[in-house]
Design an enzyme around this catalytic site. Structure first.
Site, PDB file in Angstrom:
ATOM      1  CG  HIS A 122      44.613  37.369  36.406  1.00 10.49           C
ATOM      2  ND1 HIS A 122      42.798  37.722  37.289  1.00 10.49           N
ATOM      3  CD2 HIS A 122      44.321  35.726  36.188  1.00 10.49           C
ATOM      4  CE1 HIS A 122      42.219  36.808  38.372  1.00 10.49           C
ATOM      5  NE2 HIS A 122      42.843  35.670  37.782  1.00 10.49           N
ATOM      6  CG  ASP A 158      38.097  32.724  35.755  1.00  5.64           C
ATOM      7  OD1 ASP A 158      38.192  31.788  35.156  1.00  5.64           O
ATOM      8  OD2 ASP A 158      38.355  33.214  36.989  1.00  5.64           O
ATOM      9  CG  HIS A 160      40.952  33.374  40.040  1.00  4.65           C
ATOM     10  ND1 HIS A 160      40.908  32.163  39.239  1.00  4.65           N
ATOM     11  CD2 HIS A 160      41.532  32.866  40.628  1.00  4.65           C
ATOM     12  CE1 HIS A 160      41.329  30.828  39.582  1.00  4.65           C
ATOM     13  NE2 HIS A 160      41.240  31.641  40.098  1.00  4.65           N
ATOM     14  CG  ASP A 245      38.420  28.707  37.843  1.00  2.00           C
ATOM     15  OD1 ASP A 245      37.347  30.278  37.242  1.00  2.00           O
ATOM     16  OD2 ASP A 245      39.111  29.945  37.541  1.00  2.00           O
TER      17      ASP A 245
HETATM   18 ZN    ZN Z   1      40.147  31.980  37.257  1.00  2.00          ZN
END
Ligand code: ZN
Length: 335
Positions: A122, A158, A160, A245
């Site tokens: 991120h 991931d 996200h 995740d």
């Molecule tokens: Zn994540």
């Protein structure tokens, strides 16, 4: 596998009840104790000049001073302490080690996996966010390019979207970024029609799935869209931004990838790297259930130790099929 690990990564203390805690690495290390063929490597810190090649100098200076002053809440959920600077440079250094020790001739059992934290995907060029300060995979890709690789592909599985990695390389043609992520989750970026700009046009691929996507849907994204696109791109290095995740029992997502599913995805990465004559390395991102995270990392390791994961027998969902069709309309995929 060879796991890059540094104790200093445990010193990045995010406080009680923060999902991105040092216990994540402790749990993974505990699980790997039961495994055959696990080697640990302590890599050097990432060179700050290299970090500055993917991040703005002012931001890196601000981050360093923030930690020197004791840290705090950079934003609502991105927490730093004094030791975070050292942990972040170590974590990025482990990713660089993974990139530099990956190679087409590296035996499968010595495939590198950087077990660092804080995670990275991120972190954008000029800011920390989403538990991330330095974009570890981005720094690793840059190191490989500086070492003579012509191009690098990053697959981010991931749950996200790795907005930071996309941001850093969006208009560059020397890094291909692909992500599979859950629609509606943090940070809300990563649309299908974001395919790159300028020299990077066509080198950014977002598979954005609805909550509930399962292993079959993830494998279809890889088999039908991402692997053919990366094979066409023909990188010298394939890095996996490996968050866990999207696991069916992870506490913060609604995806339904099984532990075996991470093994099946790993097998795909091995054959894709092989098809491209590319090196293969893994860099840890998220994963917040201690058991699911450690089981999944262990599964990745076991594939390199000879384990054959079970393939799912269910079909691709209609929702996933629509997403893959849209990606083909964007020019990705096998059809
Ligand atoms: Zn994540």
């Amino acid at each position: 596998m060879n796991f890059g690990y540094r104790e200093v990564c445990l010193d990045h203390d995010t406080g009680e009840r923060h999902p991105e805690s040092p216990d994540r690495l402790r749990a993974v290390r505990r699980a790997l104790k039961e495994c055959h063929g696990v080697q640990y490597v302590a890599a050097d810190d990432a060179d700050v000049d290299l970090v500055r090649d993917v991040h703005d100098t002012e931001y890196i200076e601000e981050f360093r001073e923030y930690c020197e002053d004791g840290g705090g809440h950079w934003d609502a959920d991105t927490v730093a302490v004094e030791a975070t600077w050292d942990a972040a440079l170590a974590s990025a250094g482990l990713a660089v080690w993974a990139a530099e020790s990956a190679g087409p001739d590296v035996p499968a059992r010595q495939t590198p996996f950087a077990l660092g934290r804080p995670p990275g995907h991120h972190a954008v060029g000029d800011d920390a966010m989403g538990f991330c300060f330095i974009n570890n995979a981005g720094v690793a890709a840059q190191a490989a390019l500086d070492d003579g690789a012509d191009s690098v592909a990053i697959l981010d599985w991931d749950v996200h979207h790795g907005n930071g990695t996309q941001d850093i390389f969006y208009d560059r043609g020397d890094v291909f970024y692909a992500s599979i992520h859950e629609d509606g989750l943090y940070p809300g970026t990563g649309e299908i029609d974001e395919t790159g700009a300028g020299d990077g046009e066509g080198a950014n691929c977002n598979v954005v799935y609805q909550p509930g996507a399962d292993t079959a849907d993830y494998l279809a994204a890889i088999d039908e869209v991402i692997a053919p696109a990366i094979a066409d791109y023909d990188p010298d290095l394939l890095l996996v931004s490996a968050g866990f995740d999207a696991h069916e029992h992870d506490p913060i997502s609604r995806m339904r990838v099984s532990t075996e599913g991470y093994g099946a995805m790993t097998e795909r990465m091995v054959s894709l790297a092989d098809d491209c004559g590319a090196g293969l390395g893994f860099v840890l991102e998220g994963g917040y259930g201690l058991d699911t995270l450690s089981d999944s990392v262990k599964m990745v390791h076991e594939v390199f130790d000879g384990y054959q994961p079970v393939e799912p027998d269910d079909d691709v969902s209609e929702e996933a099929r629509d997403v893959l069709d849209s990606l083909e309309d964007q020019g990705f995929g096998s059809k």
